[in-house]
Design an enzyme around this catalytic site. Sequence first.
Site, mmCIF file in Angstrom:
data_model
loop_
_atom_site.group_PDB
_atom_site.id
_atom_site.type_symbol
_atom_site.label_atom_id
_atom_site.label_comp_id
_atom_site.label_asym_id
_atom_site.label_seq_id
_atom_site.Cartn_x
_atom_site.Cartn_y
_atom_site.Cartn_z
ATOM 1 N N TYR A 165 13.699 30.794 8.291
ATOM 2 C CA TYR A 165 13.435 30.904 9.264
ATOM 3 C C TYR A 165 12.089 31.613 10.792
ATOM 4 O O TYR A 165 12.938 30.917 11.366
ATOM 5 C CB TYR A 165 11.879 30.303 8.139
ATOM 6 N N LYS A 217 0.638 -1.018 -0.168
ATOM 7 C CA LYS A 217 0.163 -0.170 0.213
ATOM 8 C C LYS A 217 0.343 1.571 0.059
ATOM 9 O O LYS A 217 2.024 1.170 0.064
ATOM 10 C CB LYS A 217 -0.835 0.341 0.930
HETATM 11 C C1 LIG Z 1 -0.698 -1.501 6.663
HETATM 12 C C2 LIG Z 1 -0.861 -3.279 7.253
HETATM 13 C C3 LIG Z 1 0.053 -4.293 7.822
HETATM 14 C C4 LIG Z 1 1.397 -4.298 7.383
HETATM 15 O O1 LIG Z 1 2.122 -3.458 8.954
HETATM 16 P P1 LIG Z 1 3.496 -3.703 8.960
HETATM 17 O O2 LIG Z 1 3.591 -3.076 9.969
HETATM 18 O O3 LIG Z 1 3.582 -2.346 8.065
HETATM 19 O O4 LIG Z 1 4.049 -4.849 8.136
HETATM 20 C C5 LIG Z 1 -0.220 -5.417 7.588
HETATM 21 N N1 LIG Z 1 -1.901 -5.587 7.884
HETATM 22 C C6 LIG Z 1 -2.367 -4.727 7.619
HETATM 23 C C7 LIG Z 1 -4.523 -5.048 8.351
HETATM 24 C C8 LIG Z 1 -2.144 -3.182 7.777
HETATM 25 O O5 LIG Z 1 -3.035 -2.643 7.973
#
Ligand SMILES: *Cc1c(COP(=O)(O)O)cnc(C)c1O
Length: 367
Positions: free
Chosen positions: A255, A40
């Site tokens: 800044y 993702k």
């Molecule tokens: C993002 C996600 C993962 C992966 O988790 P990591 O900590 O990045 O390994 C697995 N399961 C679900 C439901 C997630 O949303």
Amino acid sequence: MSETTAEFGATLTIDLGALVDNWRLLSRRAPRAECGAVVKADGYGCGIEPVVAALYRAGCHSFFVAHISEARRVRRIAPDAIIYVLNGLLPGTADALLSIDARPVLGSREEIDEWDKRGRQRPCAIHIDTGMNRLGLNLAEARDLQAGGGLDMLALGLVMSHFTSAEVDGDPATRRQVFSFAEIADLFPDVSKSLLNSSGHFLDIAPAYDLTRPGYALYGGNPIPHQPNPMNPVVSVKARIIQTRDVPDGTAVGYNGRWHARGRRRLATIHLGYADGYPRNGSGIDMLPGGQALVGDVLCPFVGTVSMDLIILDVTEASPTLAARGGEVTLIGGELDVDRVAQAAKTVGYEMLTNLGRRYNRVYVGG
Ligand SMILES: *Cc1c(COP(=O)(O)O)cnc(C)c1O
């Protein structure tokens, strides 16, 4: 491509060989389960297409995304992979999912009903909430639905749940989730099950079940904070110095003048800022140090606020030959691993990676 390498002020290098090695390392930690991959958010900022292509070639066959648009991108690269959409079924999107043969991870009765109407018995997953209170059927709903035959019409390919704090050593919440999921698993003896995220692979109290779902650790993040990182680094970020200057004691920098030189200092301004994904919370303020960059092997602190396109470093301790116009400094890489960099910017490595901007010279190696 009209932009030449010389025009880029910053380079993001992604080591696909290290990514594949990480996937194999995680697979070995759960030898009886299939190791999937969570890709993702554009493969945690690393680029969904090259990431999926490398993992697919290495034998990864199950991919998890959050959005349908991401599922579409995975499908183009991996024609026969199984793709799960973790955010579930948005109203009216069943046909879109069906058209690319992606499986929604259903988390509520409404989603289950809608998939039943539109999905025509096509495979899907269900998410059981064992403690996150974010997505999924709660334990009572899952029990009731299963007992009442409310799931019989689904072609259930996977039952899954997600840890809230698997990376926190000995957190009692993890133990409770493991027990709750074991109870749910008994209700679905014939369906594949999935529980482990990256950190889950390193717990001794959690069974791996049938399919694991690592994300962060694939990309080199440390799944066991406070212990040495077992993963290979995947991401490195380098930026070039635009100009240097010497400033006298007391000079206000950046800044709103929120950092002041103590004694005579040499500064270097680099070609990277918060618009490239380096958090503004990494600013170096008087009494409140922020991020650092490596000039050669010397750690140089950020001084002043991180700007949109620029960061100022104190390079007084670095070699003047390296800390010069056109010189390259390392923002992520070497001892500055993603977790350490994130901590200095008061965030987590997940956010660092997924915020990596689009303006880099992106270089893929290995794989
Ligand atoms: C993002 C996600 C993962 C992966 O988790 P990591 O900590 O990045 O390994 C697995 N399961 C679900 C439901 C997630 O949303």
